[in-house]
Motif scaffolding. Structure first.
Motif, PDB file in Angstrom:
ATOM      1  N   VAL A 122       0.921  -1.165   0.015  1.00 12.92           N
ATOM      2  CA  VAL A 122       0.208  -0.137   0.044  1.00 12.92           C
ATOM      3  C   VAL A 122       0.914   1.044  -0.011  1.00 12.92           C
ATOM      4  O   VAL A 122       1.810   1.365   0.952  1.00 12.92           O
ATOM      5  N   GLU A 123       0.739   2.054  -1.164  1.00 18.14           N
ATOM      6  CA  GLU A 123       1.395   3.488  -1.032  1.00 18.14           C
ATOM      7  C   GLU A 123       0.454   4.792  -0.903  1.00 18.14           C
ATOM      8  O   GLU A 123      -0.672   4.419  -1.432  1.00 18.14           O
ATOM      9  N   THR A 124       0.920   5.453   0.169  1.00 18.33           N
ATOM     10  CA  THR A 124      -0.038   6.590   0.383  1.00 18.33           C
ATOM     11  C   THR A 124       0.987   7.915   0.320  1.00 18.33           C
ATOM     12  O   THR A 124       2.183   7.695   0.683  1.00 18.33           O
ATOM     13  N   ALA A 125       0.325   8.917   0.634  1.00 16.31           N
ATOM     14  CA  ALA A 125       1.137  10.385   0.770  1.00 16.31           C
ATOM     15  C   ALA A 125       1.408  10.236   2.129  1.00 16.31           C
ATOM     16  O   ALA A 125       0.843   9.592   3.063  1.00 16.31           O
ATOM     17  N   THR A 126       2.602  11.001   2.564  1.00 22.33           N
ATOM     18  CA  THR A 126       3.301  10.959   3.830  1.00 22.33           C
ATOM     19  C   THR A 126       2.244  11.744   4.747  1.00 22.33           C
ATOM     20  O   THR A 126       2.182  11.249   5.893  1.00 22.33           O
ATOM     21  N   GLY A 127       1.578  12.526   4.206  1.00 21.78           N
ATOM     22  CA  GLY A 127       0.615  13.157   5.283  1.00 21.78           C
ATOM     23  C   GLY A 127      -0.621  12.437   5.819  1.00 21.78           C
ATOM     24  O   GLY A 127      -1.388  12.823   6.423  1.00 21.78           O
ATOM     25  N   GLU A 128      -0.931  11.480   4.862  1.00 17.57           N
ATOM     26  CA  GLU A 128      -2.060  10.575   5.309  1.00 17.57           C
ATOM     27  C   GLU A 128      -1.994   9.654   6.240  1.00 17.57           C
ATOM     28  O   GLU A 128      -0.775   9.182   6.478  1.00 17.57           O
TER      29      GLU A 128
END
Length: 194
Positions: A158-164
Motif C-alpha cells: 500500500v502506497e500513500t502520501a506521507t501526510g495521510e
C-alpha cells in the motif's frame, strides 16, 4: 525517478530489474499519475524477492503499470492490471505486446472498488497505489479481506502520501515492512491464513 519526458511529450517508465531490466516504455502523462519511483520500487522488490517468482499479482490503480510490469519482469507468473482509464489500458496492452507478455496478464478497465466486488482467483501479491488524498486505500483493503480474494500468507503493498494516516487494515494483516521516501509512505502487509 523512473519518470522522464521524451520529445513527443510522453513520459518514460524504466523497468529496473529482471528480464526486462533497462527497458524504457513511453506513456502519456495524466493528472494524478505518479509512477512509483525507481528508489521505492527497488526497495519494494527487494522485500518481495523471496515471493515474487511464480506469483499471481494484482496491480490496482495500474496507471503506468510500473508495479505490475516490474513484477512480471522479475518472474511473477501473472498480473491483473486494473485502471478506470481506457487510455491507460490501451497503453498497457501496447507495452505487454512489446514485451511479449500479453499471455501473462489481464487488463481490466474498471473502478478498483467495483472490480474488487467480483469473485476472482486468489492473488499472492496485491499492489494498491491509488491517487493520493481520496481515501481509497482503506476500502480496497477492506474488500480484499473477503474469503477467496487472497492466497494464504498473501502480501499487500500500500502506497500513500506521507501526510495521510496509514490505512485501516483488517485484523489478520500484519505490517511486515514500512518506509518513507520523499512524499510517499509505503507499507508491505502479510495476510495471515485463517
Amino acid at each position: 525517478m523512473s519518470r522522464t519526458s521524451n520529445r513527443r511529450g510522453q513520459s518514460v517508465l524504466r523497468i529496473i530489474g529482471g528480464q526486462w531490466r533497462g527497458r524504457k516504455l513511453g506513456f502519456t502523462p495524466a493528472e494524478g499519475l505518479r509512477p512509483t519511483t525507481d528508489r521505492v520500487r527497488e526497495t519494494l522488490f527487494n522485500w518481495l524477492a523471496p515471493d515474487i517468482h511464480g506469483a499471481r499479482c494484482l496491480d490496482l490503480f495500474a496507471g503506468s503499470g510500473a508495479l505490475g510490469l516490474e513484477a512480471l519482469s522479475r518472474g511473477a507468473a501473472h498480473c491483473d492490471f486494473v485502471d478506470n482509464s481506457a487510455q491507460v489500458i490501451r497503453q498497457l496492452y501496447e507495452h505487454l505486446q512489446v514485451l511479449d507478455a500479453v499471455s501473462r496478464a489481464r487488463l481490466v478497465q474498471a473502478n478498483a472498488l467495483e472490480f474488487l466486488r467480483r469473485p476472482e482467483k486468489p492473488w499472492d501479491i496485491v499492489f494498491i497505489d491509488p491517487p493520493f488524498g481520496l481515501g481509497l486505500a482503506a476500502p480496497c483493503c477492506e474488500h480484499l479481506q473477503q474469503p477467496g480474494m487472497l492466497s494464504d500468507n498473501a502480501l499487500v503493498y500500500v502506497e500513500t502520501a506521507t501526510g495521510e494516516a496509514p490505512p485501516q487494515v483488517p485484523p489478520r494483516w500484519q505490517c511486515h515492512r514500512e518506509k518513507v521516501a520523499g512524499g510517499v509512505a509505503y507499507r508491505l502487509y502479510i495476510v495471515s491464513a485463517g
